[in-house]
Design a protein around this motif. Structure first.
Motif, short mmCIF file in Angstrom:
data_model
loop_
_atom_site.label_atom_id
_atom_site.label_comp_id
_atom_site.label_asym_id
_atom_site.label_seq_id
_atom_site.Cartn_x
_atom_site.Cartn_y
_atom_site.Cartn_z
N PRO A 47 51.78 -57.18 29.09
CA PRO A 47 50.85 -57.79 30.10
C PRO A 47 49.90 -58.76 29.71
CG PRO A 47 51.04 -55.34 30.25
CD PRO A 47 51.84 -55.68 28.92
N ASP A 48 49.35 -58.55 28.25
CA ASP A 48 48.49 -59.61 27.78
C ASP A 48 49.22 -60.90 27.09
OD1 ASP A 48 49.21 -58.11 25.61
OD2 ASP A 48 47.33 -58.05 24.99
N GLY A 49 50.57 -60.97 27.18
CA GLY A 49 51.14 -61.96 26.56
C GLY A 49 52.23 -61.78 25.76
N PRO A 50 52.77 -62.60 24.82
CA PRO A 50 54.11 -62.32 24.05
C PRO A 50 53.55 -61.36 23.01
CG PRO A 50 53.39 -64.64 23.76
CD PRO A 50 52.72 -64.14 25.07
N GLY A 51 54.70 -60.49 22.28
CA GLY A 51 54.18 -59.83 21.09
C GLY A 51 55.50 -59.69 20.27
N THR A 52 55.24 -59.57 18.97
CA THR A 52 56.28 -59.96 18.21
C THR A 52 56.83 -58.48 17.81
OG1 THR A 52 55.06 -60.04 16.17
CG2 THR A 52 56.04 -62.06 17.14
N VAL A 53 58.33 -58.17 17.84
CA VAL A 53 58.63 -56.62 17.41
C VAL A 53 59.71 -56.80 16.43
CG1 VAL A 53 58.06 -55.59 19.94
CG2 VAL A 53 60.47 -56.25 19.04
N LEU A 54 59.73 -55.64 15.49
CA LEU A 54 61.07 -55.28 14.94
C LEU A 54 61.62 -54.17 15.63
CD1 LEU A 54 59.87 -55.68 11.18
CD2 LEU A 54 61.32 -57.26 12.26
N GLY A 55 62.82 -53.80 15.69
CA GLY A 55 63.42 -53.08 16.52
C GLY A 55 64.21 -52.25 15.34
N ALA A 56 64.32 -51.02 15.54
CA ALA A 56 65.00 -49.95 14.58
C ALA A 56 66.23 -49.40 15.21
CB ALA A 56 64.15 -48.94 14.01
N ILE A 57 67.22 -49.65 15.01
CA ILE A 57 68.60 -49.12 15.66
C ILE A 57 69.51 -48.55 14.61
CG2 ILE A 57 70.57 -50.15 16.87
CD1 ILE A 57 69.09 -53.23 16.84
N ASP A 58 69.98 -47.33 15.24
CA ASP A 58 70.99 -46.50 14.67
C ASP A 58 70.64 -46.16 13.30
OD1 ASP A 58 72.39 -46.83 16.95
OD2 ASP A 58 73.88 -48.12 16.26
N LEU A 59 69.53 -45.71 13.06
CA LEU A 59 69.16 -45.08 11.98
C LEU A 59 69.85 -43.94 11.62
CD1 LEU A 59 67.11 -44.65 9.22
CD2 LEU A 59 65.60 -43.25 11.01
N CYS A 60 70.39 -43.89 10.21
CA CYS A 60 71.36 -42.87 9.85
C CYS A 60 71.34 -42.58 8.35
CB CYS A 60 72.52 -42.67 10.73
SG CYS A 60 73.90 -44.00 10.20
N VAL A 61 71.46 -41.14 8.07
CA VAL A 61 71.33 -40.78 6.59
C VAL A 61 72.79 -39.78 6.40
CG1 VAL A 61 70.20 -39.50 4.82
CG2 VAL A 61 69.19 -41.02 6.29
N ARG A 62 73.65 -40.22 5.64
CA ARG A 62 74.83 -39.20 5.14
C ARG A 62 74.26 -37.78 5.03
NH1 ARG A 62 79.53 -41.36 4.93
NH2 ARG A 62 80.05 -43.27 4.05
N GLY A 63 75.32 -36.99 5.68
CA GLY A 63 74.96 -35.49 5.98
C GLY A 63 74.13 -35.01 4.32
N ALA A 64 74.94 -35.15 3.40
CA ALA A 64 74.70 -34.80 1.96
C ALA A 64 73.26 -35.25 1.66
CB ALA A 64 75.67 -35.18 1.11
#
Ligand SMILES: CC(C)(COP(=O)(O)OP(=O)(O)OC[C@H]1O[C@@H](n2cnc3c(N)ncnc32)[C@H](O)[C@@H]1OP(=O)(O)O)[C@@H](O)C(=O)NCCC(=O)NCCS
Length: 182
Positions: A71-88
């Motif tokens: 609402p108060d203007g543009p903002g920069t973001v980093l987006g986190a996508i499909d975070l995953c860790v092997r079961g072990a």
């Protein structure tokens, strides 16, 4: 940065490493059919954080970088996508370390927010994210089909503020993602 952590541009990833990423995603998201043939659901992430242990890929995180309209203007973001860790390798703080690494990357480079979408928010809440309940606009993509603009309150949205900019709270405020919802 841990020397096991590698931030790599998507276009530099080799075919062999793409196959390791696909295999990891398939193990971690067994209910998602896209992982049988590719490494992304809706769109390529511009980069990925990869975590290696003795030559084996044990974790990954897609990293989006974009501007959104607050609402108060543009903002920069980093987006986190499909975070995953092997079961072990789970349960010893690796995903938390990756999130903290991403938050620090953002702070160092003057990014306003890290955002992600998650139904289960436990990991993210303990790493400083909250659910603002904001109304969001986004480009709808399903199975390689861009089919319109979504406009709704997305409960899955989680946000961590990195600097002085504030993310608005509640459904009265709208944030335009200026792109797809990852
Ligand atoms: C979620 C995941 C990345 C956590 O990795 P991790 O390295 O074990 O995470 P950490 O050790 O830093 O933290 C563990 C905490 O994460 C939380 N957690 C576990 N599974 C979770 C899930 N699917 N979503 C969100 N949080 C989760 C729990 O609070 C857990 O702590 P607890 O066992 O004491 O309750 C891992 O379980 C995974 O890859 N799951 C499958 C893929 C997935 O669901 N990814 C999240 C998509 S939003």
């Amino acid at each position: 940065m841990s020397d096991r952590f590698e931030l790599i541009d998507e276009f530099r990833i080799t075919v062999a490493v793409h196959e390791q990423i696909r295999d990891l995603l398939e193990e971690c998201f067994p209910e998602s059919s896209f992982t049988s043939t590719r490494t992304w659901l809706k769109q390529l992430p511009p980069r990925r954080l990869l975590v290696w242990e003795e030559g084996e890929l044990v974790a990954q995180l897609g990293v989006e970088h974009r501007v959104v309209r607050l609402p108060d203007g543009p903002g920069t973001v980093l987006g986190a996508i499909d975070l995953c860790v092997r079961g072990a390798c789970r349960g010893v703080g690796l995903a938390s370390s990756m999130l903290q690494w991403l938050l620090e990357l953002g702070r160092t480079h003057g990014i306003d927010f890290v955002i992600l979408f998650a139904a289960d928010g436990r990991l993210y809440a303990r790493n400083g994210f909250c659910r603002p309940g904001t109304r969001v606009r986004w480009l709808k993509i399903h199975e390689l089909d861009g089919f319109g603009i979504g406009d709704d309150v997305l409960d899955e949205l989680m946000v961590c503020e990195l600097g002085p900019r504030r993310w608005p709270d509640g459904p009265e405020a709208t944030v335009d993602l200026l792109g797809y919802q990852f």
